[in-house]
Design a protein around this motif. Structure first.
Motif, PDB file in Angstrom:
ATOM      1  N   THR A 188       0.805  -1.212   0.000  1.00  0.00           N
ATOM      2  CA  THR A 188       0.000   0.000   0.000  1.00  0.00           C
ATOM      3  C   THR A 188       0.845   1.273   0.000  1.00  0.00           C
ATOM      4  OG1 THR A 188      -0.206  -0.060   2.407  1.00  0.00           O
ATOM      5  CG2 THR A 188      -1.961  -1.105   1.124  1.00  0.00           C
ATOM      6  N   SER A 189       2.124   1.149   0.340  1.00  0.00           N
ATOM      7  CA  SER A 189       2.999   2.316   0.345  1.00  0.00           C
ATOM      8  C   SER A 189       4.439   1.843   0.322  1.00  0.00           C
ATOM      9  CB  SER A 189       2.698   3.135   1.600  1.00  0.00           C
ATOM     10  OG  SER A 189       3.813   3.772   2.100  1.00  0.00           O
ATOM     11  N   ARG A 190       5.289   2.623  -0.329  1.00  0.00           N
ATOM     12  CA  ARG A 190       6.726   2.315  -0.325  1.00  0.00           C
ATOM     13  C   ARG A 190       7.514   3.612  -0.407  1.00  0.00           C
ATOM     14  NH1 ARG A 190       4.485  -0.458  -4.371  1.00  0.00           N
ATOM     15  NH2 ARG A 190       4.488   0.423  -6.446  1.00  0.00           N
ATOM     16  N   THR A 191       8.607   3.662   0.339  1.00  0.00           N
ATOM     17  CA  THR A 191       9.485   4.826   0.329  1.00  0.00           C
ATOM     18  C   THR A 191      10.934   4.366   0.331  1.00  0.00           C
ATOM     19  OG1 THR A 191       9.501   4.967   2.738  1.00  0.00           O
ATOM     20  CG2 THR A 191       7.856   6.300   1.590  1.00  0.00           C
ATOM     21  N   SER A 192      11.788   5.149  -0.301  1.00  0.00           N
ATOM     22  CA  SER A 192      13.211   4.847  -0.333  1.00  0.00           C
ATOM     23  C   SER A 192      13.971   6.131  -0.625  1.00  0.00           C
ATOM     24  CB  SER A 192      13.526   3.818  -1.418  1.00  0.00           C
ATOM     25  OG  SER A 192      14.934   3.680  -1.558  1.00  0.00           O
ATOM     26  N   PRO A 193      15.087   6.337   0.041  1.00  0.00           N
ATOM     27  CA  PRO A 193      15.899   7.512  -0.276  1.00  0.00           C
ATOM     28  C   PRO A 193      16.525   7.410  -1.669  1.00  0.00           C
ATOM     29  CG  PRO A 193      17.026   6.148   1.343  1.00  0.00           C
ATOM     30  CD  PRO A 193      15.657   5.564   1.151  1.00  0.00           C
ATOM     31  N   PHE A 194      16.493   6.226  -2.283  1.00  0.00           N
ATOM     32  CA  PHE A 194      17.081   6.020  -3.605  1.00  0.00           C
ATOM     33  C   PHE A 194      16.008   5.779  -4.668  1.00  0.00           C
ATOM     34  CE2 PHE A 194      20.169   4.455  -0.482  1.00  0.00           C
ATOM     35  CZ  PHE A 194      21.199   5.334  -0.742  1.00  0.00           C
ATOM     36  N   SER A 195      14.786   6.184  -4.407  1.00  0.00           N
ATOM     37  CA  SER A 195      13.689   5.970  -5.341  1.00  0.00           C
ATOM     38  C   SER A 195      13.973   6.642  -6.679  1.00  0.00           C
ATOM     39  CB  SER A 195      12.396   6.539  -4.758  1.00  0.00           C
ATOM     40  OG  SER A 195      11.350   6.443  -5.700  1.00  0.00           O
ATOM     41  N   LEU A 196      13.593   5.969  -7.769  1.00  0.00           N
ATOM     42  CA  LEU A 196      13.760   6.546  -9.099  1.00  0.00           C
ATOM     43  C   LEU A 196      12.590   7.445  -9.469  1.00  0.00           C
ATOM     44  CD1 LEU A 196      15.094   3.436 -11.028  1.00  0.00           C
ATOM     45  CD2 LEU A 196      16.387   5.324 -10.061  1.00  0.00           C
ATOM     46  N   TYR A 197      11.499   7.383  -8.714  1.00  0.00           N
ATOM     47  CA  TYR A 197      10.325   8.202  -8.985  1.00  0.00           C
ATOM     48  C   TYR A 197      10.530   9.609  -8.454  1.00  0.00           C
ATOM     49  CZ  TYR A 197       5.611  10.062  -8.753  1.00  0.00           C
ATOM     50  OH  TYR A 197       4.505  10.854  -8.890  1.00  0.00           O
TER      51      TYR A 197
END
Length: 72
Positions: free
Chosen positions: A28-37
């Motif tokens: 339902t949710s995802r976060t990352s300091p290296f996200s490409l979005y």
């Protein structure tokens, strides 16, 4: 092999929120300091990266196998 795996997973980090329901699982949710979005460049309506004129060429290229098949 271990060194290779260590290197390619350096940026594999972040958080997930999952929903469990009757034997199924949904992200339902995802976060990352290296996200490409990036929200600032994700719009097709405005911006400097995407040009609406590019769509026509992409559509023609993507449909090429169907046109070739129709010719045969």
């Amino acid at each position: 092999m271990d060194a290779f795996m260590q290197k390619i997973t350096e940026t594999t980090t972040g958080s997930l929120t999952l929903k469990l329901y009757k034997g199924s699982i949904t992200v339902t949710s995802r976060t990352s300091p290296f996200s490409l979005y990036r929200q600032d460049i994700s719009s097709f309506e405005s911006g400097q990266i995407y040009d609406q004129a590019d769509a026509a060429g992409f559509i023609r290229l993507y449909g090429l196998p169907m046109r070739v098949r129709a010719m045969l």
